[in-house]
Write a protein that holds these residues in place. Sequence first.
Motif, mmCIF file in Angstrom:
data_model
loop_
_atom_site.group_PDB
_atom_site.id
_atom_site.type_symbol
_atom_site.label_atom_id
_atom_site.label_comp_id
_atom_site.label_asym_id
_atom_site.label_seq_id
_atom_site.Cartn_x
_atom_site.Cartn_y
_atom_site.Cartn_z
ATOM 1 N N LYS B 128 24.587 32.821 -0.532
ATOM 2 C CA LYS B 128 24.906 31.789 0.467
ATOM 3 C C LYS B 128 24.294 30.434 0.127
ATOM 4 N N GLN B 129 23.444 30.404 -0.871
ATOM 5 C CA GLN B 129 22.785 29.130 -1.234
ATOM 6 C C GLN B 129 23.776 28.136 -1.809
ATOM 7 N N ASN B 130 23.517 26.857 -1.544
ATOM 8 C CA ASN B 130 24.351 25.823 -2.158
ATOM 9 C C ASN B 130 24.086 25.825 -3.666
ATOM 10 N N ALA B 131 25.142 25.875 -4.421
ATOM 11 C CA ALA B 131 25.009 26.010 -5.880
ATOM 12 C C ALA B 131 24.406 24.782 -6.552
ATOM 13 N N LYS B 132 24.263 23.690 -5.791
ATOM 14 C CA LYS B 132 23.666 22.477 -6.364
ATOM 15 C C LYS B 132 22.146 22.594 -6.475
ATOM 16 N N HIS B 133 21.588 23.621 -5.840
ATOM 17 C CA HIS B 133 20.123 23.714 -5.800
ATOM 18 C C HIS B 133 19.631 25.009 -6.428
ATOM 19 N N LEU B 134 20.102 25.304 -7.640
ATOM 20 C CA LEU B 134 19.726 26.559 -8.295
ATOM 21 C C LEU B 134 18.894 26.285 -9.548
ATOM 22 N N SER B 135 18.206 27.309 -9.998
ATOM 23 C CA SER B 135 17.458 27.194 -11.259
ATOM 24 C C SER B 135 18.455 27.274 -12.423
ATOM 25 N N GLY B 136 17.969 27.015 -13.641
ATOM 26 C CA GLY B 136 18.848 27.042 -14.814
ATOM 27 C C GLY B 136 19.548 28.377 -14.999
ATOM 28 N N GLY B 137 18.770 29.460 -14.902
ATOM 29 C CA GLY B 137 19.330 30.800 -15.096
ATOM 30 C C GLY B 137 20.341 31.154 -14.015
#
Lengths: 235, 238
Positions: B128-137
């Motif tokens: 459900k997290q916004n994909a703009k705020h993810l780590s590299g992996g």
Amino acid sequence: MQYILDGFVEAFYLIFSFDPEIFQIVGLSLFVSLTSTLISTVIGVPLGILLGINNFRGKRTVSRFLYTFMSFPPVIIGLFTALFLARSGPLGQFRLMYTPTAMIIAQMVLVTPIIMGIVFNHASNSGYDVVQTGKTLGANRINILTLLILELKGGIMIALVTGFGRAISEVGAVMIVGGNIKGFTRVMTTFIAMNNNMGQYSVSIAMGIILMTISFLTNSILYHFSEGAKYEDRD
Amino acid sequence: MKIETNHIVKKYGDKVVLDLNGQYSRLLFESGKITGIIGSNGSGKTTLMKIMAGLISAIDGEVRYDGQTFDQDIAMKITYANQRPVLFSRSIYENIAYPLRIRKYPEEEINRIVRGLLEEFEIADIQKQNAKHLSGGESQKTALARALSFSPEVVFLDEPTASIDPKSVQVIEAALKRRNADTGLTVIIITHNLAQAFRLCDRLVFLNQGECLLYDTTEKMRQAQNTTIQEFISFNAF
């Protein structure tokens, strides 16, 4: 100092007296500014996206012109619009001078570069990557256009807020092409300027309060959407 | 899908960045194989891949996909992902669902496929997290899950595991191998990691300064006598 306080007291009395003239002026202001912003959006958003996502010779020159037009003084825009719409001007046959239509045209000329410039800036920064990614996932032209609008909606909302703010608050252009005719082309800003010149500060303050409230409410609504676009789905 | 390139030439300004001529003017990327493209920086790997993926045009030569030229039908069957994935400003779930939505899959089918990919790439707990705020992996796994969601026939990957953690690399490699074995997915991958190339690939293309020096099996690449290739392999050993 007392006359300022008196002005505020009278202003509130005027607001809650529900004077029909005040309502007519507020209604016309909103009609002219919302219409011009809407037309500018229809023109400026697609053009801004198109210029932003494509690389072409002369793009820097185009962006310089665009940014220059963004800061054009309203009185100059009013003057040039008046020259075109005046009876002896190229568009004189349409008899648009001193009508709400002329005011919409002038504000449209003022606001379109602002909306276009802000959208252009956002599209230049991230639009190309969005287009390329869409293509790699099999998106057709319509899919890509939809994707771009959704991905740039934060920037588009900011452009609308800025454009509307500029339109509703400017006085120079609408004064020149509208003429501030009572009951016909008088809007909030020209009303304030006129009453201030006549020394009637209470009505100027009253209209100022209404203008600020409308600006605040409209911008709050648009800002809510632009922030929503920015932070949606964030857990 | 079989991909064939024929005497591809690409210039940026006056500079020739890719010129496939001589013995390797014609490269055949066989269907259902994993092919690696290796070589130093500036050797033309990404340019070749982008031309094959239909993202940029060559100034000369052609690419054929099962004998056909590139069109929207081909575009619907191939996909491309690079080391800096561009994810959309929406949830991870919706990013992965995007290619399925534009292909008008039924909602239940979308749900089934996306849930499977979320599990496979070990990102179900953050869907459900916004994909703009993810780590590299996490970003890379989301991008690859999205790229594979519509079961493409060919996937082009430009350094998909550069600068991500070993666990994520393992998850991505396993997913690619599984798809390749189960569905015959054709994988064309650029990597600087020779160990990964030998681990994953059936064949390797070696590019150097825009020219192809070798296109053969991984075993033949190990035994190549060419000095440039030997140097590249020896540098990778360290």
